[in-house]
Design a protein around this motif. Structure first.
Motif, PDB file in Angstrom:
ATOM      1  N   LYS A 183       8.184   9.385  28.671  1.00 44.35           N
ATOM      2  CA  LYS A 183       7.137  10.141  29.363  1.00 44.35           C
ATOM      3  C   LYS A 183       7.704  11.361  30.113  1.00 44.35           C
ATOM      4  CE  LYS A 183       6.768   7.255  33.585  1.00 44.35           C
ATOM      5  NZ  LYS A 183       8.172   6.897  33.599  1.00 44.35           N
ATOM      6  N   ASN A 184       9.040  11.387  30.244  1.00 48.29           N
ATOM      7  CA  ASN A 184       9.647  12.517  30.952  1.00 48.29           C
ATOM      8  C   ASN A 184      10.171  13.599  30.017  1.00 48.29           C
ATOM      9  OD1 ASN A 184       9.268  11.285  33.454  1.00 48.29           O
ATOM     10  ND2 ASN A 184      11.091  10.022  33.142  1.00 48.29           N
ATOM     11  N   MET A 185       9.849  13.475  28.752  1.00 49.25           N
ATOM     12  CA  MET A 185      10.415  14.446  27.810  1.00 49.25           C
ATOM     13  C   MET A 185       9.379  14.925  26.807  1.00 49.25           C
ATOM     14  SD  MET A 185      12.470  12.094  25.022  1.00 49.25           S
ATOM     15  CE  MET A 185      13.700  11.469  26.125  1.00 49.25           C
ATOM     16  N   MET A 186       9.711  16.022  26.176  1.00 49.98           N
ATOM     17  CA  MET A 186       8.911  16.507  25.066  1.00 49.98           C
ATOM     18  C   MET A 186       9.777  16.392  23.819  1.00 49.98           C
ATOM     19  SD  MET A 186       7.255  20.172  24.817  1.00 49.98           S
ATOM     20  CE  MET A 186       6.353  20.722  23.434  1.00 49.98           C
ATOM     21  N   LEU A 187       9.219  15.725  22.822  1.00 48.83           N
ATOM     22  CA  LEU A 187       9.981  15.411  21.623  1.00 48.83           C
ATOM     23  C   LEU A 187       9.491  16.291  20.484  1.00 48.83           C
ATOM     24  CD1 LEU A 187      12.102  13.280  21.094  1.00 48.83           C
ATOM     25  CD2 LEU A 187      10.279  11.685  20.469  1.00 48.83           C
ATOM     26  N   GLN A 188      10.407  17.065  19.921  1.00 48.28           N
ATOM     27  CA  GLN A 188      10.006  17.838  18.755  1.00 48.28           C
ATOM     28  C   GLN A 188      10.915  17.486  17.588  1.00 48.28           C
ATOM     29  OE1 GLN A 188      10.221  21.799  20.683  1.00 48.28           O
ATOM     30  NE2 GLN A 188      12.055  22.209  19.490  1.00 48.28           N
ATOM     31  N   THR A 189      10.330  17.378  16.402  1.00 46.08           N
ATOM     32  CA  THR A 189      11.151  17.150  15.217  1.00 46.08           C
ATOM     33  C   THR A 189      10.625  17.989  14.066  1.00 46.08           C
ATOM     34  OG1 THR A 189      12.343  15.473  13.946  1.00 46.08           O
ATOM     35  CG2 THR A 189       9.986  15.096  14.238  1.00 46.08           C
ATOM     36  N   LYS A 190      11.454  18.062  13.013  1.00 49.74           N
ATOM     37  CA  LYS A 190      11.118  18.965  11.889  1.00 49.74           C
ATOM     38  C   LYS A 190      11.140  18.202  10.584  1.00 49.74           C
ATOM     39  CE  LYS A 190      14.070  22.246  14.245  1.00 49.74           C
ATOM     40  NZ  LYS A 190      15.121  21.283  14.572  1.00 49.74           N
ATOM     41  N   ILE A 191      10.260  18.637   9.702  1.00 50.08           N
ATOM     42  CA  ILE A 191      10.219  18.076   8.353  1.00 50.08           C
ATOM     43  C   ILE A 191      10.157  19.218   7.353  1.00 50.08           C
ATOM     44  CG2 ILE A 191       9.057  15.909   8.993  1.00 50.08           C
ATOM     45  CD1 ILE A 191       6.476  17.444   7.791  1.00 50.08           C
ATOM     46  N   GLY A 192      10.440  18.917   6.090  1.00 44.65           N
ATOM     47  CA  GLY A 192      10.252  19.941   5.060  1.00 44.65           C
ATOM     48  C   GLY A 192      11.513  20.282   4.300  1.00 44.65           C
ATOM     49  N   ILE A 193      12.661  19.804   4.780  1.00 41.77           N
ATOM     50  CA  ILE A 193      13.872  19.913   3.963  1.00 41.77           C
ATOM     51  C   ILE A 193      14.089  18.520   3.398  1.00 41.77           C
ATOM     52  CG2 ILE A 193      16.335  20.415   3.876  1.00 41.77           C
ATOM     53  CD1 ILE A 193      16.002  22.254   6.260  1.00 41.77           C
ATOM     54  N   LYS A 194      14.242  18.458   2.089  1.00 34.70           N
ATOM     55  CA  LYS A 194      14.319  17.141   1.458  1.00 34.70           C
ATOM     56  C   LYS A 194      15.715  16.923   0.911  1.00 34.70           C
ATOM     57  CE  LYS A 194      11.709  14.684  -2.084  1.00 34.70           C
ATOM     58  NZ  LYS A 194      10.667  14.999  -3.086  1.00 34.70           N
ATOM     59  N   LEU A 195      16.298  15.863   1.355  1.00 37.62           N
ATOM     60  CA  LEU A 195      17.577  15.448   0.792  1.00 37.62           C
ATOM     61  C   LEU A 195      17.313  14.145   0.056  1.00 37.62           C
ATOM     62  CD1 LEU A 195      19.784  16.109   3.952  1.00 37.62           C
ATOM     63  CD2 LEU A 195      19.588  17.555   1.945  1.00 37.62           C
TER      64      LEU A 195
END
Ligand SMILES: NC(=O)c1ccc[n+]([C@@H]2O[C@H](COP(=O)([O-])OP(=O)(O)OC[C@H]3O[C@@H](n4cnc5c(N)ncnc54)[C@H](OP(=O)(O)O)[C@@H]3O)[C@@H](O)[C@H]2O)c1
Length: 323
Positions: free
Chosen positions: A82-94
């Protein structure tokens, strides 16, 4: 820390972002160890203690292990979330054997990838989902539909992009009603073509700038946050010169060190402060795993470089005065 207004999609966000690309024990097929989890926990706690509350991941980082260790830390310490902002990425496929690297924003892969991220992160929701790179084979409407479905299911809150120019973002936004809130690009004192493109309009040397013209202005007009990856330039001017530094590299490193002394700060903070002086209000993403360096980076928001020093650093790094 100076409170600078970061984009209103997350008003509590810190200006610095911690980049988790090097968490998880390296780009190999070794299983995650207790040591990798302890390292991630120490880094996350250090960041939060030093007011860095945005964490940047991607499904591919260390072949999924960065998200995996992050998820294990969150599972063991649920109050951190609750104390953080989580960002992640998709779209590169291995592929499982990692032999055919490709970009994939097809509806099937987008859906699979988001679900895989959530599973590894042991979370119900991603605060900001980034499309990591444009996929030349993407069908706009199909991808927009898949993203909209995932958004309605609450799997991510905000949508963002990385490594895209203005026209690509506008095209994507034309088919999707979820606002695109951020664009993450490579920007640093070393990789300063975002400034080069500003100052070399109608000049031959401007043709050498890889930065897509008008993208910063477009993002500003669309109220999109700019994030800078590899913002420390891998430590090039702050202790990690690499092999065969040029005359300009040596001169820049010397100036960075002098400014660190003059501003009673440190070299890593000077390199970041150079980015943060830009009025577009850049969020640098820093990827050092060294606790001392993380603490040094955390001093950057306090460091206000003068206009003269900003230009002097730019001049040293480009090896010439501005045209
Ligand atoms: N969107 C994209 O396409 C994209 C691409 C690349 C990265 N990213 C994001 O950006 C984040 C940062 O990128 P990055 O890690 O490439 O760049 P960075 O933050 O510029 O540099 C971090 C790397 O440089 C080393 N380093 C930094 N300062 C140093 C110093 N003074 N002395 C010695 N080594 C030093 C670090 O080693 P130590 O760990 O030993 O300090 C680490 O390997 C990533 O974690 C990721 O979240 C995004």
């Amino acid at each position: 820390m100076i409170e600078l207004p970061i984009h209103d999609y997350y008003p509590q966000a810190s200006q610095l972002i911690y980049g988790c690309m090097n968490l998880g024990g390296g780009w190999n097929s070794d299983a995650v160890t207790d040591g990798d989890i302890r390292q991630a926990q120490e880094i996350i706690e250090t960041c939060l203690e030093h007011k860095i509350n945005v964490f940047d991941l991607a499904d591919i980082y260390t072949f999924g292990k960065a998200e995996e260790v992050f998820g294990k830390v969150l599972k063991a310490n649920p109050s951190l979330r609750k104390n953080m902002m989580l960002q992640t990425k998709i779209g590169i496929k291995l592929t499982p054997t990692h032999e055919v690297k490709q970009y994939d924003l097809s509806p099937e892969w987008v859906t699979t990838a988001v679900n895989n991220c959530l599973k590894r992160l042991q979370s119900d929701n991603i605060d900001v989902l980034f499309l990591h790179r444009p996929d030349p084979l993407m069908d706009l409407d199909d991808t927009a539909e898949a993203l909209t479905k995932l958004h309605k299911q609450g799997k991510f809150t905000h949508l963002a992009v990385s490594n895209m120019h203005a026209a690509q973002i506008a095209w994507l936004q034309s088919a999707i009603s979820i606002p695109i809130v951020a664009n993450q690009l490579q920007m640093s004192l070393e990789h300063a073509d975002f400034v080069e493109e500003t100052i070399t309009t109608n000049m031959k040397e401007g043709c050498n700038s890889g930065f897509p013209r008008g993208t910063l202005e477009f993002c500003e007009q669309q109220n999109m946050q700019i994030q800078a990856w590899s913002s420390l330039a891998l430590g090039k001017y702050s202790g990690n010169p690499g092999e065969n530094p040029t005359e300009a590299d040596v001169a820049t490193t010397k100036l960075v060190s002098q400014l660190a002394n003059r501003y009673s700060s440190n070299a890593n903070a000077v390199v970041l402060a150079w980015l943060m002086k830009h009025p577009i209000n850049i969020q640098p993403v820093v990827g050092t795993t060294n606790i001392k360096r993380i603490k040094e980076c955390a001093q950057a928001p306090k460091l206000q470089l003068s206009r003269d020093d900003w230009y002097l650093l730019f001049e040293k790094a480009r090896g010439n005065e501005v045209p």
